[in-house]
Scaffold this motif. Sequence first.
Motif, PDB file in Angstrom:
ATOM      1  N   PRO A  10     -11.522  25.983 -22.182  1.00 20.38           N
ATOM      2  CA  PRO A  10     -11.722  25.003 -21.282  1.00 20.38           C
ATOM      3  C   PRO A  10     -11.200  25.401 -20.130  1.00 20.38           C
ATOM      4  O   PRO A  10     -10.012  25.921 -20.190  1.00 20.38           O
ATOM      5  N   LEU A  11     -11.557  24.958 -18.959  1.00 23.21           N
ATOM      6  CA  LEU A  11     -10.962  25.235 -17.451  1.00 23.21           C
ATOM      7  C   LEU A  11      -9.764  24.101 -17.350  1.00 23.21           C
ATOM      8  O   LEU A  11      -9.518  23.967 -16.160  1.00 23.21           O
ATOM      9  N   LEU A  12      -8.895  23.677 -18.395  1.00 23.00           N
ATOM     10  CA  LEU A  12      -8.059  22.837 -18.128  1.00 23.00           C
ATOM     11  C   LEU A  12      -6.758  23.791 -18.387  1.00 23.00           C
ATOM     12  O   LEU A  12      -5.671  23.066 -18.063  1.00 23.00           O
ATOM     13  N   ILE A  13      -6.594  25.097 -18.535  1.00 22.54           N
ATOM     14  CA  ILE A  13      -5.478  25.793 -18.440  1.00 22.54           C
ATOM     15  C   ILE A  13      -5.091  26.065 -16.960  1.00 22.54           C
ATOM     16  O   ILE A  13      -6.103  26.381 -16.375  1.00 22.54           O
ATOM     17  N   ALA A  14      -3.847  26.042 -16.798  1.00 25.54           N
ATOM     18  CA  ALA A  14      -3.406  26.432 -15.425  1.00 25.54           C
ATOM     19  C   ALA A  14      -3.579  27.985 -15.186  1.00 25.54           C
ATOM     20  O   ALA A  14      -3.637  28.901 -16.041  1.00 25.54           O
ATOM     21  N   CYS A  15      -4.404  28.318 -13.974  1.00 25.99           N
ATOM     22  CA  CYS A  15      -4.590  29.653 -13.781  1.00 25.99           C
ATOM     23  C   CYS A  15      -3.635  30.364 -13.058  1.00 25.99           C
ATOM     24  O   CYS A  15      -3.023  29.810 -12.111  1.00 25.99           O
ATOM     25  N   LYS A  97       3.726  17.777 -29.911  1.00 26.35           N
ATOM     26  CA  LYS A  97       4.748  18.613 -29.475  1.00 26.35           C
ATOM     27  C   LYS A  97       4.272  18.655 -27.617  1.00 26.35           C
ATOM     28  O   LYS A  97       5.280  19.377 -26.924  1.00 26.35           O
ATOM     29  N   TRP A  98       3.590  18.109 -27.274  1.00 27.64           N
ATOM     30  CA  TRP A  98       3.341  18.050 -25.839  1.00 27.64           C
ATOM     31  C   TRP A  98       4.180  17.278 -24.812  1.00 27.64           C
ATOM     32  O   TRP A  98       4.565  16.119 -25.364  1.00 27.64           O
ATOM     33  N   ASP A  99       4.740  18.167 -24.210  1.00 26.21           N
ATOM     34  CA  ASP A  99       5.805  17.334 -23.112  1.00 26.21           C
ATOM     35  C   ASP A  99       5.761  17.371 -21.661  1.00 26.21           C
ATOM     36  O   ASP A  99       6.645  17.398 -21.108  1.00 26.21           O
ATOM     37  N   GLY A 100       4.550  17.954 -21.387  1.00 21.63           N
ATOM     38  CA  GLY A 100       4.318  18.253 -19.998  1.00 21.63           C
ATOM     39  C   GLY A 100       4.578  19.653 -19.620  1.00 21.63           C
ATOM     40  O   GLY A 100       4.178  20.002 -18.317  1.00 21.63           O
ATOM     41  N   ASP A 101       5.036  20.645 -20.662  1.00 15.56           N
ATOM     42  CA  ASP A 101       5.420  21.892 -20.107  1.00 15.56           C
ATOM     43  C   ASP A 101       4.144  22.656 -20.313  1.00 15.56           C
ATOM     44  O   ASP A 101       4.034  23.064 -21.739  1.00 15.56           O
ATOM     45  N   LEU A 102       3.124  23.307 -19.555  1.00 20.14           N
ATOM     46  CA  LEU A 102       2.228  24.051 -19.949  1.00 20.14           C
ATOM     47  C   LEU A 102       2.276  25.395 -20.421  1.00 20.14           C
ATOM     48  O   LEU A 102       1.912  25.834 -21.391  1.00 20.14           O
ATOM     49  N   ASP A 107      -0.737  21.998 -24.852  1.00 14.97           N
ATOM     50  CA  ASP A 107      -1.490  21.097 -23.696  1.00 14.97           C
ATOM     51  C   ASP A 107      -2.887  20.983 -24.520  1.00 14.97           C
ATOM     52  O   ASP A 107      -3.838  21.382 -23.909  1.00 14.97           O
ATOM     53  N   VAL A 108      -3.069  20.158 -25.471  1.00 16.39           N
ATOM     54  CA  VAL A 108      -4.143  19.882 -26.113  1.00 16.39           C
ATOM     55  C   VAL A 108      -4.316  18.579 -26.893  1.00 16.39           C
ATOM     56  O   VAL A 108      -3.136  17.985 -27.261  1.00 16.39           O
ATOM     57  N   ALA A 109      -5.375  17.873 -26.614  1.00 17.53           N
ATOM     58  CA  ALA A 109      -5.654  16.911 -27.191  1.00 17.53           C
ATOM     59  C   ALA A 109      -7.144  16.549 -27.764  1.00 17.53           C
ATOM     60  O   ALA A 109      -8.051  17.269 -27.596  1.00 17.53           O
TER      61      ALA A 109
END
Length: 198
Positions: A10-15, A97-102, A107-109
Amino acid sequence: MPRTSRFVVPLLIACVAVTSGHCSTIRHDRNDADYIALGALYPSVGLVQTAAWRGSGTLIDESWVLTAAHVLDDASDVQFEIKGNTFTAVQSVVHEKWDGDLSKGYDVALFQIDGLTGVAPTGLYTGTDEIGRISTSVGYGITGDGLSGSSGNDSTLRAVQNVIDVFWRTPGKTPRAFGMDFDNPLNTNDSSWGSSEP
């Protein structure tokens, strides 16, 4: 030549590219219609909207959608638009374990919808040999080209293909995210990882 892999990122990962944020950098010397046509080959990808975000989600089961945890941060109302229909999430699960740190890779839900029919879900990738393979990133994120930079989010489904160059490593942390960079056809020095060949 890189090996091709049949999984969707998914294009949700920081590039890591000329533009910043959650994006997909396309080549200035290619027609945008080609990226849109490639995106159309993935009907299981839809638009996720909350009060704070517009992002992408991939149907991975008849009623479950995979998205990024940051899209669901503090969201009380999650809408999923796919094939011209809009569905409201009935429940969601963010990785514990998501805490805002990519860079940690959590970073998955998931969120669940009811009533969707006629869309085949995307199968989950279960392999472990990703480095050097061509991946297809599909979604509604910010776009832009390597010449002009970001052009914003026009809520258009696009897909891009790129080689997975590295695991995204943060000192002292286990790598849980991939690194792909934009290989600029005008300047090979812009390449951060792997081959500089576009």
